[in-house]
Structures are given as C-alpha cells and as structure tokens.
Design an enzyme around this catalytic site. Structure first.
Site, PDB file in Angstrom:
ATOM      1  N   ARG A 130       0.793  -1.230   0.000  1.00 55.29           N
ATOM      2  CA  ARG A 130       0.000   0.000   0.000  1.00 55.29           C
ATOM      3  C   ARG A 130       0.825   1.279   0.000  1.00 55.29           C
ATOM      4  O   ARG A 130       0.256   2.351  -0.193  1.00 55.29           O
ATOM      5  CB  ARG A 130      -0.999  -0.031   1.158  1.00 55.29           C
ATOM      6  CG  ARG A 130      -2.151  -0.996   0.872  1.00 55.29           C
ATOM      7  CD  ARG A 130      -3.244  -0.909   1.888  1.00 55.29           C
ATOM      8  NE  ARG A 130      -2.803  -1.373   3.172  1.00 55.29           N
ATOM      9  CZ  ARG A 130      -2.734  -2.654   3.524  1.00 55.29           C
ATOM     10  NH1 ARG A 130      -3.118  -3.601   2.702  1.00 55.29           N
ATOM     11  NH2 ARG A 130      -2.293  -2.997   4.713  1.00 55.29           N
ATOM     12  N   GLU A 199      -5.389 -13.333   9.658  1.00 51.22           N
ATOM     13  CA  GLU A 199      -6.285 -14.415   9.223  1.00 51.22           C
ATOM     14  C   GLU A 199      -5.598 -15.776   9.292  1.00 51.22           C
ATOM     15  O   GLU A 199      -6.232 -16.808   9.126  1.00 51.22           O
ATOM     16  CB  GLU A 199      -6.756 -14.160   7.792  1.00 51.22           C
ATOM     17  CG  GLU A 199      -8.097 -13.450   7.712  1.00 51.22           C
ATOM     18  CD  GLU A 199      -8.083 -12.039   8.256  1.00 51.22           C
ATOM     19  OE1 GLU A 199      -7.300 -11.223   7.766  1.00 51.22           O
ATOM     20  OE2 GLU A 199      -8.839 -11.762   9.196  1.00 51.22           O
ATOM     21  N   THR A 255      -3.234  -7.900  14.507  1.00 53.43           N
ATOM     22  CA  THR A 255      -2.142  -7.432  13.639  1.00 53.43           C
ATOM     23  C   THR A 255      -2.323  -5.966  13.247  1.00 53.43           C
ATOM     24  O   THR A 255      -3.434  -5.480  13.072  1.00 53.43           O
ATOM     25  CB  THR A 255      -2.041  -8.280  12.360  1.00 53.43           C
ATOM     26  OG1 THR A 255      -3.315  -8.325  11.736  1.00 53.43           O
ATOM     27  CG2 THR A 255      -1.573  -9.682  12.678  1.00 53.43           C
ATOM     28  N   ASN A 275      -8.420  -7.939  13.892  1.00 54.88           N
ATOM     29  CA  ASN A 275      -9.277  -8.893  14.578  1.00 54.88           C
ATOM     30  C   ASN A 275      -8.468  -9.837  15.465  1.00 54.88           C
ATOM     31  O   ASN A 275      -7.294 -10.078  15.227  1.00 54.88           O
ATOM     32  CB  ASN A 275     -10.046  -9.729  13.552  1.00 54.88           C
ATOM     33  CG  ASN A 275      -9.115 -10.429  12.570  1.00 54.88           C
ATOM     34  OD1 ASN A 275      -8.620  -9.799  11.642  1.00 54.88           O
ATOM     35  ND2 ASN A 275      -8.874 -11.709  12.773  1.00 54.88           N
ATOM     36  N   ASP A 320     -14.439 -10.042  12.273  1.00 54.66           N
ATOM     37  CA  ASP A 320     -13.299  -9.548  11.492  1.00 54.66           C
ATOM     38  C   ASP A 320     -13.313  -8.016  11.408  1.00 54.66           C
ATOM     39  O   ASP A 320     -12.957  -7.437  10.391  1.00 54.66           O
ATOM     40  CB  ASP A 320     -13.288 -10.157  10.076  1.00 54.66           C
ATOM     41  CG  ASP A 320     -12.021  -9.821   9.309  1.00 54.66           C
ATOM     42  OD1 ASP A 320     -10.981  -9.579   9.944  1.00 54.66           O
ATOM     43  OD2 ASP A 320     -12.084  -9.771   8.060  1.00 54.66           O
ATOM     44  N   LYS A 347     -13.900  -0.196   9.866  1.00 50.43           N
ATOM     45  CA  LYS A 347     -14.468  -1.329   9.138  1.00 50.43           C
ATOM     46  C   LYS A 347     -15.827  -1.723   9.697  1.00 50.43           C
ATOM     47  O   LYS A 347     -16.690  -2.214   8.973  1.00 50.43           O
ATOM     48  CB  LYS A 347     -13.510  -2.525   9.306  1.00 50.43           C
ATOM     49  CG  LYS A 347     -13.074  -3.169   8.017  1.00 50.43           C
ATOM     50  CD  LYS A 347     -12.168  -4.363   8.293  1.00 50.43           C
ATOM     51  CE  LYS A 347     -12.731  -5.574   7.592  1.00 50.43           C
ATOM     52  NZ  LYS A 347     -11.904  -6.776   7.820  1.00 50.43           N
ATOM     53  N   HIS A 621      -3.745 -18.618  -6.207  1.00 53.87           N
ATOM     54  CA  HIS A 621      -4.218 -19.178  -7.473  1.00 53.87           C
ATOM     55  C   HIS A 621      -5.663 -19.650  -7.430  1.00 53.87           C
ATOM     56  O   HIS A 621      -6.177 -20.125  -8.438  1.00 53.87           O
ATOM     57  CB  HIS A 621      -3.298 -20.312  -7.917  1.00 53.87           C
ATOM     58  CG  HIS A 621      -1.922 -19.842  -8.262  1.00 53.87           C
ATOM     59  ND1 HIS A 621      -1.639 -19.183  -9.440  1.00 53.87           N
ATOM     60  CD2 HIS A 621      -0.769 -19.874  -7.558  1.00 53.87           C
ATOM     61  CE1 HIS A 621      -0.349 -18.861  -9.459  1.00 53.87           C
ATOM     62  NE2 HIS A 621       0.206 -19.258  -8.327  1.00 53.87           N
ATOM     63  N   MET A 661       6.749 -15.313  -7.809  1.00 49.13           N
ATOM     64  CA  MET A 661       6.517 -16.729  -7.495  1.00 49.13           C
ATOM     65  C   MET A 661       7.822 -17.306  -6.953  1.00 49.13           C
ATOM     66  O   MET A 661       8.632 -17.847  -7.698  1.00 49.13           O
ATOM     67  CB  MET A 661       6.042 -17.447  -8.764  1.00 49.13           C
ATOM     68  CG  MET A 661       5.901 -18.958  -8.626  1.00 49.13           C
ATOM     69  SD  MET A 661       4.697 -19.482  -7.386  1.00 49.13           S
ATOM     70  CE  MET A 661       5.218 -21.184  -7.150  1.00 49.13           C
TER      71      MET A 661
HETATM   72 CA    CA Z   1      -8.884  -9.096   9.457  1.00 51.28          CA
END
Ligand code: CA
Length: 709
Positions: A130, A199, A255, A275, A320, A347, A621, A661
């Site tokens: 970002r 997450e 985080t 979260n 979340d 959020k 992917h 990758m």
């Molecule tokens: Ca989150």
C-alpha cells in the site's frame, strides 16, 4: 561570475541534491509549508490527504487531461499510493516492485525488485503493497516476506534489508506466517511498521527500526504471549486477563496491517489493530471476553514504544472488524471547544472521534448500514450489540460484512469544507458458526472459526438476506455527525479506491469496478470529471506541483471480474490541465484454452495434491485450481501441466521468483510437487468435462481490491 549565474548554479546544485529524496525530520514536520510535495503516505503527518494546491479547481477540472503514463512490470492489483519528492515520483507496485519516475516526463529513473521469498508467500492475501516512506535519501518499504528494505532514492540500489520477524523472536511456526503490506511511517529517525497475517493465526506487533540502519529499536506486541514465558511488560500482563483459553497457540491476532499516524502535536504514535484470531469469538475462547488489544486504536511513545492509551472499538470481536482503517488527526471545534482529535471511519461501520492526547471517545456514529450494534455507549465506549449478531444459534447476515463498511482505502479531510471523504461500502456477509460435524481447520490454512461458503437458505437469514458490496463516496461532517452528500452506488458491485481532497474544492476517487478515475465537487458531490483508466483503480491518488504546474498522479491496475490472468494494464497515470496523452486501447484478450494432458494419477495422489494445493497455492491461485477473479495465473491452463520438470523449476527452484513466485522448496517435497501437478491436471480435466468442483473453504475477499491483512 555574477550573482545571477552564481544563484543559478547554486539552484542547480540544490536541485541535484534534492533529487535524492532528501526528506528530513524538519521537512516532514513542516510538510504543510511545501504543498507542492507529497513526502509521506497521507500527504503530511496529519494523514488528511488534503493538497493545498488549487491551480486545478472545480471551475477548470474539465480541462484535466493525461500528461504522461508509465507501464509497470507487474500485472496484479495496485494498492500503493505514490510519493512525490523534489521532481521524482516513487511508487510501490504489486509484489513490492518499486519504480522511480521523472515526475515531469514519466521517464523511469530506476526500478527495484526485492524478489520476495516463497515460504512466506502462502500467507498473504494478494501480493499487494500500500505504500512507502521517504527518509534522508532513502525509500523504505515493508515486503510480502516481512522484510523492511531501504532503497537508495537516487540509484534504486538496496541500502539495507532486515527481517522484521527473525527466528530469534522465538515465534516457531508463526515466523513464516507474517507479511507486510502497510506503508511504513517514518518520524524522529525511526521507521514504524507492523506485520500482517491476522487471518492465518499470528501474534500482532508494531515495531520501530532505525531509519539509517534498519536495526530494531522497540517492538510493541498487541496481544499477550504465552503466560508461562512471562510477559514483556505490565500492560500485557493486564491484557492477559481479558483472554481465556490458550490464545497464544494461534497467536491471538491483533495485527497492525494498515493505519499508523505519528502526531507531532502530541508526540504520540497511533495505530490500529486487527481482529482477534480466529474470527469467531466462541472458536477462540471458552467465554466471550474483551481480548485486548485487538480491534483497538492504541497510542504509544514513538521513542520507546511505551503504552500511553488505547480505545477498543470491538470487545471480543467475532466479525473480522479490524480497527486498522486509515486514521487522521484534525483540529475541530466541538461544543464550542477546540479539540485536537483522531478520526477513523472503521471497518465496523462507525465513524470514531477520539481525543488525540487522551484517547477519550468523543463520538461514534454509523456512516453506512450497520446491523450488529445499535450504537456506541459514549460513557463506557462499548458498542450496544444486537442480539443474535454473534451468530451463536443461527447465521447472521452481517452489515457491514467482513469486507467492511470501509477498509484500507485512504480517506481525506478538507479543512476548507470541514468534511471527511470516505470511500464507503454497503457490505453484507453471512456469518455462520462451524457445522457440528465439520473438521478442525487445516494446519496453515485460514484461522476463521466460521463456516465459510455454507449455503444458508435466504428465508432463514436474519435480519435479512443481502450479499456483496456496493461502493460509493460519502462526505461526512464529523461535527454534525452525519452524511452531507453521497454519490450513487457504483455499478458492478464496484469497490472504491482511496481518496484525495484538494484546496481546489475537488475530491478525486477511482471506482474499481467501473475502471474510472473521477473528480467530484468537494462541497456538493457533483461529478465534474472522469477518465477511463482502462483498468480498475484501487490506490489513492496524490497531487504535486513541479515548475509551477499542478499534477494529479494515480497508480492504477486491477483485475477485471472474470479476467483469467488477463493483462490489467497497471500503470502510473499523471494528469495536468490541458494534458493530451492517450492511453492505448487494450488489445483483445483470449484466455488460454483449457487443454490439459490426460489425468492418470491415482485418486490418493490427486487427493493429496489437492490438500497441498489448498494449503500452499490457493491463496493466490484460487480454490479448486481456478482463480476466476484475480490476475494470478490460472493453473488449469498453464503449459507447465505438461512437464513435471518445468513445473518443478517454478514451484521448487524459484525460476519465476522475480515475478513474485518464489520457491516453495521449504514447504513441498519433490513428490508433493508431483501430487500438486496431478491434482491440477485432474481439476483441469474435470473442468473441461463440466464436472462441478467440490466445495473447499474459500478466502472471502482476495478479489477486487478487498485484500487486506
Ligand atoms: Ca482481518
């Protein structure tokens, strides 16, 4: 030599020195005195994203045109807001490739690629970055493999690189689950950055590093660790009383993955925390309990990392609701009294106003549809929850959904209009507890504790059945505590980009779904200008002045829905009055044909490959070997399916590491790579035959610019 020539010579010398991004502490504190520059992520330390430039204004913006554009190397979503310092634009693109462009001509001065490493790649949500920081001749960036790197602003060569989560922290398996996607902030000779990964089950932190050497100065853990090992400080010992169960095993979360503001007025560093892990409070704890310092705004001393205050937006979060959305400081007159405040449209759908010095909650009001709380008690600071919204007994159709009423996309505040411009979403998501017979989450997968992808009959949903996201720009009055104007919701469920406000009474914002960059009247919301970017726009634009000319710069690029690795035409676009450059029309794109080799492996090998694929590959992917909505390669059509050695060269030997990758040799043995390839061959054949895929748990929002921690 006469004085004029001497002055000219000195001027040239100074501009040569300045071209190395000679950003000092003094320049950053006084950034408002250099309105032509954009030296820090949010424009100035207040992070208001308000440009004092006004040569482009509501009266002439219709003459705004493209001055130049420059293509990027990467084909993924671009979230990075650029910097402009002394004639040069610096921008971080997907997978941490940084470009420096001559801001007048668009000529590329250098490109830097940190070549991110494979073992940390499977724990991120989209290869995005970002933003960057500028400091004393260096451009500083956090990487997807959790390094902090400093780049020589003049040459593009690496000045230093440090691992922000070294093995010496003793985090064990968690060590490789961190990434960094946020823009580092720099003040007082220190770089402040936090690790993402909430997450996936990690322990949250923000840390300060010496801006000259990269050496760690302090680290603030946002949640307590294993009590048996002792606590790092008394505040964490207190915080441990707000947890039950064995939270340290999954890290706890919290985080710091986006918002951080250094405030020279209070000399505090504010940051938001994400979260608690896993999402579902009942999957986390034996009872619902506050879980400090998750889903909170925290203030610490920038020199030492010492705790000063916190405000928890969501005690015992189960939705979340990261409190990491971009924040800003401002001076507002509230009840006749001038207050220095911290503002956050969160959020969770509430717009928070806090006293910046003390952290006292001054107001909290919904700026979008909210159905999990009826309000916030200003005395206790706690949300007034709606019964049932914790989905204990039945699913709950949550608003805002886990996508957020507003996510990482930067807001802007105009002191001229007194309005905060929010890229706001009406977002819905069905929250459901895990099914009674569901297996525990696979190791290394998402740590959510909810039933993802469960089909719930719409007529059984409470309080109603809605899905998806609708984005729009809202102008919020933080004193009157209400929306003053808002645009129509964008078509295509189009999410929003970040926002720029200017003293020319303009607000610039992109519409990800609609491929447009637009300018609105800051007072009325009337759309005054639009530009077809030929690709989605997610990052926040900036404005700068060079040789007396005002420019607007936007980093664009994002996958179109359904675009199977179609080129995204990711670029830097720079606009000025009278600009006449024209973007090339994208060439017609034909997706590669689905033409796999025959599937001959045993059902065991294919099943094993599917399990490994789900763990190591699906984050980028796509579930079931098919990424329908992002710009990552669709592996069911790759020619690599025809040759194991070519497949291994990419997966195990990292020959495409420079393309993002990295090698997965530490995660996959050679026989594992065979199984993954056989799984993909089987999936491709099943797709060709029209066999429906087995539902695997899906990550909710990697597509269309929602990607977060
Ligand atoms: Ca989150």
């Amino acid at each position: 030599m006469n004085n004029r020539i001497l002055a000219l010579g000195l001027g040239l010398l100074l501009s040569a020195v300045a071209s190395a991004a000679n950003v000092t502490a003094d320049r950053l504190v006084n950034a408002a005195k250099e309105p032509g520059q954009w030296m820090t992520y949010g424009g100035t330390y207040s992070e208001q994203r308000f440009s004092l430039l006004k040569k482009i204004d509501a009266g002439n913006v219709e003459q705004l045109g493209l001055k130049w554009f420059a293509d990027y190397e990467t084909n993924q979503n671009q979230h990075g807001s650029p910097l402009y310092v002394d004639g040069v634009i610096y921008v971080s693109t997907a997978r941490n490739v940084v470009h420096a462009f001559n801001a007048k001509t668009g000529k590329q001065l250098w490109k830097y690629n940190p070549v991110i490493q494979g073992e940390r790649l499977r724990y991120n949500l989209g290869l995005v970055n970002r933003g960057i920081a500028a400091w004393n001749g260096k451009i500083i960036m956090g990487t997807l493999d959790a390094r902090l790197v400093a780049i020589d602003a003049k040459t593009g060569k690496e000045a230093w690189s440090v691992d922000t989560v070294p093995a010496s922290l003793g985090l064990g398996e968690m060590t490789n689950k961190y990434s960094i996607t946020m823009a580092p902030r720099v003040a007082k000779g220190k770089v402040f950055v936090g690790g993402s990964g909430g997450e996936f089950g990690v322990r949250g932190w923000i840390a300060a590093f010496d801006a000259e050497t990269g050496k760690q100065v302090w680290r603030f853990w946002t949640v307590p660790g294993d009590p048996a090992k002792g606590f790092e400080n008394p505040k964490l010992e207190q915080a441990a009383k707000t947890w039950s169960g064995e939270w340290w095993k999954s890290g706890g979360g919290g985080t710091v993955w986006d918002a951080a503001v250094y405030d020279p007025v209070t000399d505090l560093l504010y940051f938001g925390t994400g979260n608690a892990t896993p999402w579902n409070a009942r999957a986390r704890d034996t009872k619902v309990i506050d879980n400090l310092y998750t889903a909170s705004i925290v203030a610490v001393r920038p020199d030492t990392g010492e705790y000063v205050w916190h405000y928890q937006e969501v005690p015992g979060d189960s939705w979340d609701y990261d409190a990491v959305s971009p924040m800003m400081t401002a001076d507002l007159t509230l009840g006749g009294e001038k207050k220095h405040v911290l503002l956050q449209p969160s959020k969770n759908g509430f717009f928070y106003v806090l006293d910046a010095a003390k952290g006292t909650l001054l107001s909290a009001d919904p700026f979008t549809e909210v159905n999990w709380a009826t309000g916030v008690d200003l005395k206790t600071g706690r949300p007034i929850e709606v019964p049932g919204s914790r989905y204990e007994a039945e699913p709950w159709n949550l608003a805002p959904g886990v996508q957020g009423g507003h996510s990482w996309h930067p807001n802007a505040f105009s002191p001229a209009t007194g309005l905060v411009y929010i890229p706001a979403w009406e977002a819905y998501f069905t929250m459901a507890g895990p099914a009674a017979n569901s297996p525990p989450p696979a190791a290394g997968g998402f740590s959510l504790g909810i039933s993802m992808g469960t089909r719930v009959d719409a007529d059984k949903l409470k309080p109603y059945a809605r899905q998806g996201v609708r984005g729009r720009l809202k102008a919020w009055d933080p004193i009157a505590r209400k929306v003053v104007w808002e645009t129509e919701a964008f078509a295509n469920g189009g999410p929003t980009s970040g926002v720029l406000a200017t003293a020319g009474n303009l607000v610039f914002m992109g519409n990800g779904g609609g491929k447009a960059l637009s300018a609105y009247d800051a007072r009325s919301g009337a759309k005054l200008w639009g530009f077809d970017a030929k690709t989605a726009v997610f990052a926040a634009p900036i404005s700068y002045e060079l040789d007396g000319v005002q420019y607007v710069a936007a980093s664009v690029g994002g996958a179109a829905q359904g675009g199977y690795f179609a080129p995204t035409h990711a670029r830097m676009l720079v606009f000025g009055l009278g600009g006449k450059s024209v973007l090339p029309e994208p060439a017609p794109y034909t997706p590669p044909a689905l033409n796999p080799p025959p599937s001959t492996a045993s059902a065991e090998v294919i099943a094993h490959g599917g399990e490994l694929y789900g763990r190591s590959c699906s984050v980028c992917h796509g579930v079931n070997g098919l990424q329908a909505r992002t710009s990552f390669p669709n592996l069911t059509v790759t020619p690599l399916l025809y040759a194991q050695d070519a497949f291994d060269a990419v997966v195990l030997r990292g020959v495409r590491a420079d393309k993002g990758m990295g090698s997965f040799a530490k995660d996959l043995k050679p026989e594992d790579a065979v199984a993954v390839r056989e799984y993909l061959i089987a999936r491709a054949n099943a797709l060709k035959a029209g066999t429906p895929a087995v539902a695997l748990p899906a990550a909710p929002r990697r597509e269309t610019g929602h990607a977060e921690d």
